[in-house]
Design a protein around this motif. Structure first.
Motif, PDB file in Angstrom:
ATOM      1  N   MET A   1      63.843 -43.680 -68.930  1.00 48.81           N
ATOM      2  CA  MET A   1      62.854 -42.666 -69.300  1.00 48.81           C
ATOM      3  C   MET A   1      62.111 -43.112 -70.563  1.00 48.81           C
ATOM      4  SD  MET A   1      63.394 -38.618 -70.180  1.00 48.81           S
ATOM      5  CE  MET A   1      63.892 -38.266 -68.486  1.00 48.81           C
ATOM      6  N   SER A   2      60.785 -42.984 -70.528  1.00 47.46           N
ATOM      7  CA  SER A   2      59.993 -43.418 -71.673  1.00 47.46           C
ATOM      8  C   SER A   2      60.166 -42.467 -72.848  1.00 47.46           C
ATOM      9  CB  SER A   2      58.516 -43.492 -71.285  1.00 47.46           C
ATOM     10  OG  SER A   2      58.290 -44.469 -70.299  1.00 47.46           O
ATOM     11  N   ARG A   3      59.842 -42.960 -74.028  1.00 45.18           N
ATOM     12  CA  ARG A   3      59.903 -42.160 -75.236  1.00 45.18           C
ATOM     13  C   ARG A   3      58.924 -40.987 -75.134  1.00 45.18           C
ATOM     14  NH1 ARG A   3      60.009 -47.426 -79.389  1.00 45.18           N
ATOM     15  NH2 ARG A   3      61.668 -48.482 -78.241  1.00 45.18           N
ATOM     16  N   PRO A   4      59.232 -39.862 -75.751  1.00 45.64           N
ATOM     17  CA  PRO A   4      58.314 -38.719 -75.684  1.00 45.64           C
ATOM     18  C   PRO A   4      56.988 -39.029 -76.379  1.00 45.64           C
ATOM     19  CG  PRO A   4      60.072 -38.315 -77.265  1.00 45.64           C
ATOM     20  CD  PRO A   4      60.435 -39.567 -76.541  1.00 45.64           C
ATOM     21  N   PHE A   5      55.903 -38.442 -75.872  1.00 44.32           N
ATOM     22  CA  PHE A   5      54.594 -38.659 -76.486  1.00 44.32           C
ATOM     23  C   PHE A   5      53.709 -37.452 -76.227  1.00 44.32           C
ATOM     24  CE2 PHE A   5      54.445 -40.427 -72.229  1.00 44.32           C
ATOM     25  CZ  PHE A   5      53.212 -40.039 -71.723  1.00 44.32           C
ATOM     26  N   ASP A   6      52.735 -37.294 -77.095  1.00 50.50           N
ATOM     27  CA  ASP A   6      51.778 -36.187 -77.031  1.00 50.50           C
ATOM     28  C   ASP A   6      50.382 -36.783 -77.091  1.00 50.50           C
ATOM     29  OD1 ASP A   6      50.156 -33.995 -77.400  1.00 50.50           O
ATOM     30  OD2 ASP A   6      51.249 -33.194 -79.120  1.00 50.50           O
ATOM     31  N   ASP A 104      62.060 -47.798 -71.490  1.00 49.61           N
ATOM     32  CA  ASP A 104      61.985 -46.710 -72.469  1.00 49.61           C
ATOM     33  C   ASP A 104      60.717 -46.705 -73.306  1.00 49.61           C
ATOM     34  OD1 ASP A 104      62.795 -49.014 -73.816  1.00 49.61           O
ATOM     35  OD2 ASP A 104      63.774 -47.857 -75.406  1.00 49.61           O
ATOM     36  N   ARG A 105      59.899 -47.753 -73.228  1.00 45.18           N
ATOM     37  CA  ARG A 105      58.650 -47.748 -73.974  1.00 45.18           C
ATOM     38  C   ARG A 105      57.534 -47.124 -73.135  1.00 45.18           C
ATOM     39  NH1 ARG A 105      60.909 -52.508 -76.291  1.00 45.18           N
ATOM     40  NH2 ARG A 105      60.853 -52.406 -78.578  1.00 45.18           N
ATOM     41  N   ILE A 106      56.535 -46.595 -73.844  1.00 40.92           N
ATOM     42  CA  ILE A 106      55.404 -45.921 -73.204  1.00 40.92           C
ATOM     43  C   ILE A 106      54.432 -46.978 -72.676  1.00 40.92           C
ATOM     44  CG2 ILE A 106      53.514 -44.300 -73.578  1.00 40.92           C
ATOM     45  CD1 ILE A 106      55.193 -43.433 -76.157  1.00 40.92           C
ATOM     46  N   LEU A 107      53.929 -46.765 -71.473  1.00 41.26           N
ATOM     47  CA  LEU A 107      52.971 -47.701 -70.885  1.00 41.26           C
ATOM     48  C   LEU A 107      51.755 -46.931 -70.392  1.00 41.26           C
ATOM     49  CD1 LEU A 107      52.044 -50.445 -69.908  1.00 41.26           C
ATOM     50  CD2 LEU A 107      53.546 -50.196 -67.904  1.00 41.26           C
ATOM     51  N   GLY A 108      50.586 -47.293 -70.928  1.00 43.13           N
ATOM     52  CA  GLY A 108      49.337 -46.665 -70.525  1.00 43.13           C
ATOM     53  C   GLY A 108      48.403 -47.663 -69.874  1.00 43.13           C
ATOM     54  N   LEU A 109      47.516 -47.166 -69.033  1.00 40.08           N
ATOM     55  CA  LEU A 109      46.570 -47.999 -68.304  1.00 40.08           C
ATOM     56  C   LEU A 109      45.192 -47.353 -68.335  1.00 40.08           C
ATOM     57  CD1 LEU A 109      45.952 -50.368 -66.240  1.00 40.08           C
ATOM     58  CD2 LEU A 109      46.510 -48.703 -64.439  1.00 40.08           C
ATOM     59  N   SER A 110      44.153 -48.158 -68.573  1.00 47.05           N
ATOM     60  CA  SER A 110      42.783 -47.670 -68.503  1.00 47.05           C
ATOM     61  C   SER A 110      42.310 -47.621 -67.060  1.00 47.05           C
ATOM     62  CB  SER A 110      41.845 -48.580 -69.302  1.00 47.05           C
ATOM     63  OG  SER A 110      42.160 -48.557 -70.670  1.00 47.05           O
ATOM     64  N   ALA A 111      41.549 -46.583 -66.722  1.00 49.88           N
ATOM     65  CA  ALA A 111      40.989 -46.457 -65.377  1.00 49.88           C
ATOM     66  C   ALA A 111      39.678 -45.697 -65.449  1.00 49.88           C
ATOM     67  CB  ALA A 111      41.963 -45.742 -64.444  1.00 49.88           C
ATOM     68  N   PRO A 124      54.348 -47.821 -62.385  1.00 53.25           N
ATOM     69  CA  PRO A 124      55.061 -48.198 -63.608  1.00 53.25           C
ATOM     70  C   PRO A 124      54.569 -47.515 -64.877  1.00 53.25           C
ATOM     71  CG  PRO A 124      54.198 -50.123 -62.409  1.00 53.25           C
ATOM     72  CD  PRO A 124      53.493 -48.910 -61.906  1.00 53.25           C
ATOM     73  N   ILE A 125      53.469 -46.742 -64.825  1.00 53.83           N
ATOM     74  CA  ILE A 125      52.843 -46.267 -66.062  1.00 53.83           C
ATOM     75  C   ILE A 125      53.230 -44.820 -66.380  1.00 53.83           C
ATOM     76  CG2 ILE A 125      50.924 -47.860 -65.743  1.00 53.83           C
ATOM     77  CD1 ILE A 125      49.168 -45.423 -65.049  1.00 53.83           C
ATOM     78  N   ASP A 126      52.990 -44.439 -67.632  1.00 55.61           N
ATOM     79  CA  ASP A 126      53.305 -43.090 -68.105  1.00 55.61           C
ATOM     80  C   ASP A 126      52.067 -42.221 -68.261  1.00 55.61           C
ATOM     81  OD1 ASP A 126      56.207 -43.459 -68.584  1.00 55.61           O
ATOM     82  OD2 ASP A 126      55.488 -44.978 -69.993  1.00 55.61           O
ATOM     83  N   TYR A 127      50.910 -42.836 -68.475  1.00 53.02           N
ATOM     84  CA  TYR A 127      49.677 -42.063 -68.625  1.00 53.02           C
ATOM     85  C   TYR A 127      48.487 -42.948 -68.316  1.00 53.02           C
ATOM     86  CZ  TYR A 127      48.547 -44.424 -73.018  1.00 53.02           C
ATOM     87  OH  TYR A 127      48.230 -45.387 -73.956  1.00 53.02           O
ATOM     88  N   LEU A 128      47.350 -42.311 -68.051  1.00 53.23           N
ATOM     89  CA  LEU A 128      46.086 -43.009 -67.842  1.00 53.23           C
ATOM     90  C   LEU A 128      45.133 -42.718 -68.992  1.00 53.23           C
ATOM     91  CD1 LEU A 128      45.209 -42.375 -64.082  1.00 53.23           C
ATOM     92  CD2 LEU A 128      45.593 -44.619 -65.130  1.00 53.23           C
ATOM     93  N   LEU A 160      49.331 -37.796 -63.124  1.00 55.19           N
ATOM     94  CA  LEU A 160      49.918 -38.299 -64.363  1.00 55.19           C
ATOM     95  C   LEU A 160      49.181 -37.687 -65.548  1.00 55.19           C
ATOM     96  CD1 LEU A 160      50.181 -42.148 -63.668  1.00 55.19           C
ATOM     97  CD2 LEU A 160      52.124 -40.616 -64.059  1.00 55.19           C
ATOM     98  N   PRO A 161      49.791 -37.698 -66.728  1.00 55.19           N
ATOM     99  CA  PRO A 161      49.031 -37.313 -67.923  1.00 55.19           C
ATOM    100  C   PRO A 161      47.801 -38.205 -68.093  1.00 55.19           C
ATOM    101  CG  PRO A 161      51.371 -37.423 -68.423  1.00 55.19           C
ATOM    102  CD  PRO A 161      51.198 -38.007 -67.052  1.00 55.19           C
ATOM    103  N   VAL A 162      46.720 -37.608 -68.550  1.00 58.99           N
ATOM    104  CA  VAL A 162      45.452 -38.322 -68.718  1.00 58.99           C
ATOM    105  C   VAL A 162      44.894 -38.034 -70.099  1.00 58.99           C
ATOM    106  CG1 VAL A 162      43.019 -38.231 -68.026  1.00 58.99           C
ATOM    107  CG2 VAL A 162      44.783 -38.509 -66.293  1.00 58.99           C
ATOM    108  N   VAL A 163      44.469 -39.087 -70.780  1.00 65.03           N
ATOM    109  CA  VAL A 163      43.736 -38.927 -72.028  1.00 65.03           C
ATOM    110  C   VAL A 163      42.325 -39.460 -71.808  1.00 65.03           C
ATOM    111  CG1 VAL A 163      44.544 -41.151 -72.983  1.00 65.03           C
ATOM    112  CG2 VAL A 163      43.732 -39.362 -74.523  1.00 65.03           C
ATOM    113  N   ALA A 164      41.343 -38.649 -72.168  1.00 65.31           N
ATOM    114  CA  ALA A 164      39.942 -39.022 -71.995  1.00 65.31           C
ATOM    115  C   ALA A 164      39.466 -39.818 -73.200  1.00 65.31           C
ATOM    116  CB  ALA A 164      39.085 -37.776 -71.834  1.00 65.31           C
ATOM    117  N   ILE A 165      38.555 -40.756 -72.964  1.00 66.16           N
ATOM    118  CA  ILE A 165      38.031 -41.585 -74.044  1.00 66.16           C
ATOM    119  C   ILE A 165      36.559 -41.871 -73.793  1.00 66.16           C
ATOM    120  CG2 ILE A 165      38.680 -43.777 -72.925  1.00 66.16           C
ATOM    121  CD1 ILE A 165      39.406 -44.797 -75.799  1.00 66.16           C
TER     122      ILE A 165
END
Length: 213
Positions: A1-6, A104-111, A124-128, A160-165
């Motif tokens: 399980m990956s580390r918690p993140f906000d 256990d580390r957080i992995l993000g991917l751009s899409a 394999p990823i935790d967020y986009l 999945l969780p998504v962060v906008a940029i």
């Protein structure tokens, strides 16, 4: 399980925008304003410089429980025991990144495109990181602006969780969250601000108000 993140207020560093104040001091101020996660992106300098700055960031972030994500460079993330790695579509495949960084580390991917949301990429990823929502000059090779409607479609499809940029300012908090994003990734609006703490607080306050409704 990956580390918690906000993902609520996700700061992406930029040494050019930080100017003489520098990345570390800009981040130090911004976290006082409410930044919840930091991605360190190093566009210039050597690997040694990248590691040195990342190490300084770890010293101020970890005691506060704020994750540090390293852009692209798995070796730098492992060297400083960062909390995770973020990669783009042209970087190392996420399956290999996950193999290297462990579970256990957080992995993000751009899409930016629906066709990028394949099971092999999402598994394999935790967020986009989705965008750019608006045109941006902080990443010269960025895709065309996608807008809020497309952001919402990607969020719905990804599961999945998504962060906008991409060009986001405080006034974009409400439409970004309304589209389904879990947070906003900000570069210039905080890194180039005269007062990074105030700039971050402007975002954080609007996020809190929206979620309290």
């Amino acid at each position: 399980m990956s580390r918690p993140f906000d993902l609520s207020l996700y700061l992406v560093t930029d040494e050019d925008l930080a100017g003489p104040r520098g990345v570390v001091e800009t981040v130090r101020a911004a976290i006082e304003g409410g930044v919840t996660l930091v991605q360190h992106r190093c566009k210039h300098g050597t690997t040694r410089d990248f590691v040195a700055t990342a190490s300084e960031l770890m010293e101020i972030l970890r005691p506060r429980g704020i994750p540090l994500i390293i852009n692209d460079r798995v070796d730098v993330a492992l060297a400083v025991d960062a909390d995770g790695v973020h990669v783009g579509q042209d970087d190392m495949r996420v399956a290999k990144v996950r193999e290297l960084i462990g579970p256990d580390r957080i992995l993000g991917l751009s899409a930016a495109l629906m066709e990028e949301l394949t099971p092999d990429e999402l598994g394999p990823i935790d967020y986009l990181g989705v965008g750019p929502v608006f045109a941006t000059t902080t990443k010269p090779d960025a895709d065309d602006a996608i807008g809020f409607d497309h952001l919402g479609r990607i969020k719905a499809a990804a599961g999945l969780p998504v962060v906008a940029i991409g060009g986001l300012k405080p006034e974009h908090v409400e439409p970004t969250l309304a589209a389904g994003a879990d947070g906003l990734a900000v570069v210039s609006a905080i890194m180039a601000a005269e007062d990074p703490a105030k700039a971050a607080r402007d975002f954080a306050d609007r996020i809190a108000r929206y979620r309290s409704q």
